[in-house]
Design an enzyme around this catalytic site. Structure first.
Site, PDB file in Angstrom:
ATOM      1  N   VAL A 131       3.898   2.561  -4.211  1.00  0.00           N
ATOM      2  CA  VAL A 131       5.315   2.537  -4.123  1.00  0.00           C
ATOM      3  C   VAL A 131       5.881   1.501  -4.872  1.00  0.00           C
ATOM      4  O   VAL A 131       7.096   1.738  -5.145  1.00  0.00           O
ATOM      5  CB  VAL A 131       5.224   2.140  -2.521  1.00  0.00           C
ATOM      6  CG1 VAL A 131       6.875   1.602  -2.047  1.00  0.00           C
ATOM      7  CG2 VAL A 131       4.537   3.203  -1.634  1.00  0.00           C
ATOM      8  N   CYS A 132       5.222   0.536  -5.273  1.00  0.00           N
ATOM      9  CA  CYS A 132       5.670  -0.633  -5.930  1.00  0.00           C
ATOM     10  C   CYS A 132       6.453  -0.401  -7.273  1.00  0.00           C
ATOM     11  O   CYS A 132       7.542  -0.568  -7.590  1.00  0.00           O
ATOM     12  CB  CYS A 132       4.696  -1.629  -6.727  1.00  0.00           C
ATOM     13  SG  CYS A 132       3.790  -2.409  -5.082  1.00  0.00           S
ATOM     14  N   PRO A 133       5.898   0.752  -8.208  1.00  0.00           N
ATOM     15  CA  PRO A 133       6.815   1.117  -9.419  1.00  0.00           C
ATOM     16  C   PRO A 133       8.055   1.996  -8.884  1.00  0.00           C
ATOM     17  O   PRO A 133       9.244   1.563  -9.703  1.00  0.00           O
ATOM     18  CB  PRO A 133       5.935   2.097 -10.359  1.00  0.00           C
ATOM     19  CG  PRO A 133       4.741   2.554  -9.210  1.00  0.00           C
ATOM     20  CD  PRO A 133       4.658   1.299  -8.385  1.00  0.00           C
TER      21      PRO A 133
END
Length: 189
Positions: free
Chosen positions: A48-50
């Site tokens: 999810v972070c990118p």
């Protein structure tokens, strides 16, 4: 305990400046004298972070036009940030500063550290030029954020700062009506 209305705590860290590919030292003082968005996320090389950081990059030019600098923070090192930047299509687009927080000091200061996992939670903070937290949002790990929502929040925060005695109602957008809290409004809204 809420951080709203409180000054950010002292810290010193090394960051990867995605805009020019250099390592830089950064402190809480870098977040003063301008508006800042600090975006905490769990870890580099994840899922999810990118998507969130790329979405934040998509808003970066608009944020810069508003006088806002953006800082992303995870408990990874600045070296890991550079490696991720060099190997991810999404992260290679970033132009803002990626702060390494392996000591977990900054994550603790902003009360987003998951002590058990040793990772930052998904926290977003809007900080005014005095270093005071004006807005905060913390999401569970599986819930990605929408960076476009920052634009109206920052415009509202800037309006309130520049117009003492006025406040912005729900869904306020630049140029919209504001309120002047007074006894005359009590029970009439």
């Amino acid at each position: 305990m809420s951080l709203i209305g409180k000054e950010i705590q002292t810290f010193k860290a090394t960051a990867y400046n995605s805009g020019n590919g250099e390592f830089i030292d950064i402190t809480d003082e870098n977040m003063k004298g301008q508006w800042s968005v600090v975006c905490f996320y769990p870890a580099d090389f994840t899922f999810v972070c990118p998507t969130e950081l790329e979405d934040l990059q998509n808003q970066y030019a608009t944020l810069k036009d508003l006088g806002v600098e953006v800082y992303s923070v995870s408990t990874d090192t600045h070296f890991t940030h550079k490696a991720w930047h060099d190997h991810s299509d999404a992260i290679s687009k970033l132009e803002y500063i990626m702060i390494g927080d392996p000591s977990q000091t900054i994550s603790r200061n902003f009360d987003v550290l998951d002590e058990e996992a040793g990772l930052a939670q998904r926290g977003t903070f809007i900080i005014d030029p005095d270093g005071i937290v004006q807005a905060a949002e913390i999401n569970a790990d599986g819930i990605g954020r929408d960076a476009s929502t920052l634009i109206d929040k920052i415009k509202a925060a800037q309006y309130v700062r520049n117009n003492p005695g006025e406040v912005c109602p729900a869904k306020w957008q630049e140029g919209g009506e504001t309120l002047k809290p007074s006894l005359d409004l009590v029970g009439k809204i």
